[in-house]
Design a protein around this motif. Sequence first.
Motif, PDB file in Angstrom:
ATOM      1  N   MET A  45     -28.931 -54.423  64.409  1.00  0.00           N
ATOM      2  CA  MET A  45     -28.766 -54.488  65.861  1.00  0.00           C
ATOM      3  C   MET A  45     -29.532 -53.374  66.568  1.00  0.00           C
ATOM      4  O   MET A  45     -30.020 -53.561  67.669  1.00  0.00           O
ATOM      5  N   THR A  46     -29.646 -52.225  65.944  1.00  0.00           N
ATOM      6  CA  THR A  46     -30.403 -51.123  66.549  1.00  0.00           C
ATOM      7  C   THR A  46     -31.846 -51.555  66.762  1.00  0.00           C
ATOM      8  O   THR A  46     -32.411 -51.377  67.846  1.00  0.00           O
ATOM      9  N   GLN A  47     -32.449 -52.147  65.745  1.00  0.00           N
ATOM     10  CA  GLN A  47     -33.837 -52.604  65.837  1.00  0.00           C
ATOM     11  C   GLN A  47     -33.961 -53.754  66.832  1.00  0.00           C
ATOM     12  O   GLN A  47     -34.900 -53.803  67.618  1.00  0.00           O
ATOM     13  N   THR A  48     -33.007 -54.669  66.824  1.00  0.00           N
ATOM     14  CA  THR A  48     -33.031 -55.821  67.727  1.00  0.00           C
ATOM     15  C   THR A  48     -33.099 -55.387  69.189  1.00  0.00           C
ATOM     16  O   THR A  48     -33.776 -56.014  69.990  1.00  0.00           O
ATOM     17  N   TYR A  49     -32.397 -54.316  69.521  1.00  0.00           N
ATOM     18  CA  TYR A  49     -32.296 -53.886  70.916  1.00  0.00           C
ATOM     19  C   TYR A  49     -33.148 -52.657  71.239  1.00  0.00           C
ATOM     20  O   TYR A  49     -32.824 -51.897  72.140  1.00  0.00           O
ATOM     21  N   THR A  50     -34.294 -52.497  70.531  1.00  0.00           N
ATOM     22  CA  THR A  50     -35.161 -51.350  70.836  1.00  0.00           C
ATOM     23  C   THR A  50     -36.264 -51.689  71.825  1.00  0.00           C
ATOM     24  O   THR A  50     -36.952 -50.799  72.291  1.00  0.00           O
ATOM     25  N   GLY A  51     -36.440 -52.950  72.157  1.00  0.00           N
ATOM     26  CA  GLY A  51     -37.515 -53.341  73.067  1.00  0.00           C
ATOM     27  C   GLY A  51     -37.255 -52.898  74.497  1.00  0.00           C
ATOM     28  O   GLY A  51     -36.202 -52.353  74.826  1.00  0.00           O
ATOM     29  N   GLU A  52     -38.234 -53.159  75.350  1.00  0.00           N
ATOM     30  CA  GLU A  52     -38.107 -52.825  76.768  1.00  0.00           C
ATOM     31  C   GLU A  52     -37.017 -53.665  77.431  1.00  0.00           C
ATOM     32  O   GLU A  52     -36.835 -54.832  77.108  1.00  0.00           O
ATOM     33  N   ARG A  53     -36.316 -53.031  78.355  1.00  0.00           N
ATOM     34  CA  ARG A  53     -35.330 -53.709  79.187  1.00  0.00           C
ATOM     35  C   ARG A  53     -34.188 -54.335  78.395  1.00  0.00           C
ATOM     36  O   ARG A  53     -33.635 -55.355  78.771  1.00  0.00           O
ATOM     37  N   GLN A  54     -33.830 -53.730  77.267  1.00  0.00           N
ATOM     38  CA  GLN A  54     -32.692 -54.224  76.501  1.00  0.00           C
ATOM     39  C   GLN A  54     -31.957 -53.068  75.840  1.00  0.00           C
ATOM     40  O   GLN A  54     -32.543 -52.034  75.549  1.00  0.00           O
ATOM     41  N   ALA A  55     -30.665 -53.264  75.655  1.00  0.00           N
ATOM     42  CA  ALA A  55     -29.835 -52.236  75.026  1.00  0.00           C
ATOM     43  C   ALA A  55     -28.585 -52.885  74.459  1.00  0.00           C
ATOM     44  O   ALA A  55     -28.135 -53.927  74.939  1.00  0.00           O
ATOM     45  N   TYR A  56     -28.035 -52.258  73.441  1.00  0.00           N
ATOM     46  CA  TYR A  56     -26.737 -52.678  72.911  1.00  0.00           C
ATOM     47  C   TYR A  56     -25.819 -51.470  72.982  1.00  0.00           C
ATOM     48  O   TYR A  56     -26.171 -50.370  72.555  1.00  0.00           O
ATOM     49  N   PHE A  57     -24.656 -51.695  73.575  1.00  0.00           N
ATOM     50  CA  PHE A  57     -23.676 -50.634  73.753  1.00  0.00           C
ATOM     51  C   PHE A  57     -22.466 -50.910  72.858  1.00  0.00           C
ATOM     52  O   PHE A  57     -22.082 -52.062  72.664  1.00  0.00           O
ATOM     53  N   VAL A  58     -21.878 -49.854  72.339  1.00  0.00           N
ATOM     54  CA  VAL A  58     -20.666 -49.976  71.537  1.00  0.00           C
ATOM     55  C   VAL A  58     -19.551 -49.175  72.195  1.00  0.00           C
ATOM     56  O   VAL A  58     -19.799 -48.231  72.935  1.00  0.00           O
ATOM     57  N   VAL A  59     -18.319 -49.599  71.910  1.00  0.00           N
ATOM     58  CA  VAL A  59     -17.147 -48.833  72.300  1.00  0.00           C
ATOM     59  C   VAL A  59     -16.668 -48.145  71.025  1.00  0.00           C
ATOM     60  O   VAL A  59     -16.391 -48.813  70.021  1.00  0.00           O
ATOM     61  N   GLU A  60     -16.603 -46.823  71.089  1.00  0.00           N
ATOM     62  CA  GLU A  60     -16.164 -46.046  69.937  1.00  0.00           C
ATOM     63  C   GLU A  60     -14.838 -45.382  70.254  1.00  0.00           C
ATOM     64  O   GLU A  60     -14.652 -44.830  71.344  1.00  0.00           O
ATOM     65  N   GLU A  61     -13.916 -45.468  69.303  1.00  0.00           N
ATOM     66  CA  GLU A  61     -12.630 -44.798  69.437  1.00  0.00           C
ATOM     67  C   GLU A  61     -12.253 -44.237  68.072  1.00  0.00           C
ATOM     68  O   GLU A  61     -12.258 -44.963  67.077  1.00  0.00           O
ATOM     69  N   ASN A  62     -11.964 -42.956  68.023  1.00  0.00           N
ATOM     70  CA  ASN A  62     -11.606 -42.303  66.762  1.00  0.00           C
ATOM     71  C   ASN A  62     -12.642 -42.567  65.668  1.00  0.00           C
ATOM     72  O   ASN A  62     -12.301 -42.927  64.545  1.00  0.00           O
ATOM     73  N   SER A  63     -13.918 -42.443  66.025  1.00  0.00           N
ATOM     74  CA  SER A  63     -15.047 -42.614  65.099  1.00  0.00           C
ATOM     75  C   SER A  63     -15.190 -44.037  64.562  1.00  0.00           C
ATOM     76  O   SER A  63     -15.885 -44.267  63.586  1.00  0.00           O
ATOM     77  N   LYS A  64     -14.527 -44.998  65.196  1.00  0.00           N
ATOM     78  CA  LYS A  64     -14.622 -46.398  64.771  1.00  0.00           C
ATOM     79  C   LYS A  64     -15.140 -47.243  65.925  1.00  0.00           C
ATOM     80  O   LYS A  64     -14.740 -47.058  67.070  1.00  0.00           O
ATOM     81  N   ILE A  65     -16.018 -48.189  65.608  1.00  0.00           N
ATOM     82  CA  ILE A  65     -16.526 -49.129  66.613  1.00  0.00           C
ATOM     83  C   ILE A  65     -15.476 -50.223  66.793  1.00  0.00           C
ATOM     84  O   ILE A  65     -15.100 -50.898  65.836  1.00  0.00           O
ATOM     85  N   ILE A  66     -15.002 -50.388  68.047  1.00  0.00           N
ATOM     86  CA  ILE A  66     -13.964 -51.392  68.307  1.00  0.00           C
ATOM     87  C   ILE A  66     -14.461 -52.507  69.232  1.00  0.00           C
ATOM     88  O   ILE A  66     -13.726 -53.432  69.541  1.00  0.00           O
ATOM     89  N   GLY A  67     -15.720 -52.416  69.668  1.00  0.00           N
ATOM     90  CA  GLY A  67     -16.281 -53.458  70.516  1.00  0.00           C
ATOM     91  C   GLY A  67     -17.727 -53.170  70.819  1.00  0.00           C
ATOM     92  O   GLY A  67     -18.245 -52.084  70.511  1.00  0.00           O
ATOM     93  N   GLY A  68     -18.381 -54.161  71.407  1.00  0.00           N
ATOM     94  CA  GLY A  68     -19.783 -53.970  71.766  1.00  0.00           C
ATOM     95  C   GLY A  68     -20.294 -55.111  72.627  1.00  0.00           C
ATOM     96  O   GLY A  68     -19.664 -56.174  72.721  1.00  0.00           O
ATOM     97  N   ALA A  69     -21.436 -54.854  73.261  1.00  0.00           N
ATOM     98  CA  ALA A  69     -22.119 -55.875  74.063  1.00  0.00           C
ATOM     99  C   ALA A  69     -23.555 -55.445  74.284  1.00  0.00           C
ATOM    100  O   ALA A  69     -23.854 -54.251  74.347  1.00  0.00           O
ATOM    101  N   GLY A  70     -24.421 -56.448  74.421  1.00  0.00           N
ATOM    102  CA  GLY A  70     -25.828 -56.170  74.654  1.00  0.00           C
ATOM    103  C   GLY A  70     -26.325 -56.825  75.919  1.00  0.00           C
ATOM    104  O   GLY A  70     -25.720 -57.769  76.433  1.00  0.00           O
ATOM    105  N   ILE A  71     -27.429 -56.292  76.386  1.00  0.00           N
ATOM    106  CA  ILE A  71     -28.114 -56.883  77.535  1.00  0.00           C
ATOM    107  C   ILE A  71     -29.580 -56.961  77.156  1.00  0.00           C
ATOM    108  O   ILE A  71     -30.124 -56.032  76.571  1.00  0.00           O
ATOM    109  N   ALA A  72     -30.198 -58.113  77.422  1.00  0.00           N
ATOM    110  CA  ALA A  72     -31.602 -58.306  77.061  1.00  0.00           C
ATOM    111  C   ALA A  72     -32.204 -59.379  77.961  1.00  0.00           C
ATOM    112  O   ALA A  72     -31.478 -60.205  78.523  1.00  0.00           O
ATOM    113  N   PRO A  73     -33.534 -59.380  78.085  1.00  0.00           N
ATOM    114  CA  PRO A  73     -34.173 -60.449  78.846  1.00  0.00           C
ATOM    115  C   PRO A  73     -33.799 -61.813  78.257  1.00  0.00           C
ATOM    116  O   PRO A  73     -33.739 -61.952  77.034  1.00  0.00           O
ATOM    117  N   LEU A  74     -33.527 -62.786  79.107  1.00  0.00           N
ATOM    118  CA  LEU A  74     -33.204 -64.139  78.648  1.00  0.00           C
ATOM    119  C   LEU A  74     -34.487 -64.811  78.180  1.00  0.00           C
ATOM    120  O   LEU A  74     -35.438 -64.938  78.956  1.00  0.00           O
TER     121      LEU A  74
END
Length: 161
Positions: A45-74
């Motif tokens: 996912m890190t590589q997938t969202y490295t392009g221009e105008r795109q990002a993937y965000f995660v929600v971290e709690e107590n060093s654990k990923i509990i959610g995420g979402a990305g935004i990218a050109p359609l």
Amino acid sequence: MNTWKIREIKPEDNQQVKELIRKVLVEMGVPKVGTAYEDKALDDMTQTYTGERQAYFVVEENSKIIGGAGIAPLAGLEKKICELQKMYFLPIARGRGLGKAMIARCLEFAKNNGFEKCYIETLPYMENARKLYDKNGFKVIDQPMGNTGHYNCTVFMIKDL
């Protein structure tokens, strides 16, 4: 005070994010074909969202990923329309306002990158997700947009930014 934080994905998050997404999809009874479950993007996912105008965000709690979402050109409508992608939360994250916070973070990123609209595809039985999108200003449309490859997703929504 929040015990969680939203941040951009890092390479060391890839395996946790892949497992989280697949776990939630299985929990929701989503078909493994024609949905995000089979996306090659999940492998890095890190590589997938490295392009221009795109990002993937995660929600971290107590060093654990509990959610995420990305935004990218359609795909197919890249200049003006982005897509909210792969937004999933573990049960422990639900009902705590994290979805609203994640959407706000993604849409802020989209606006800052010049997008005019945001598109989402989901499934009819993902009622809580659809309610969340509706509360955040997304409106159901009749036809799919772009070329997502998710032919099993049959609910299409869009929001002006």
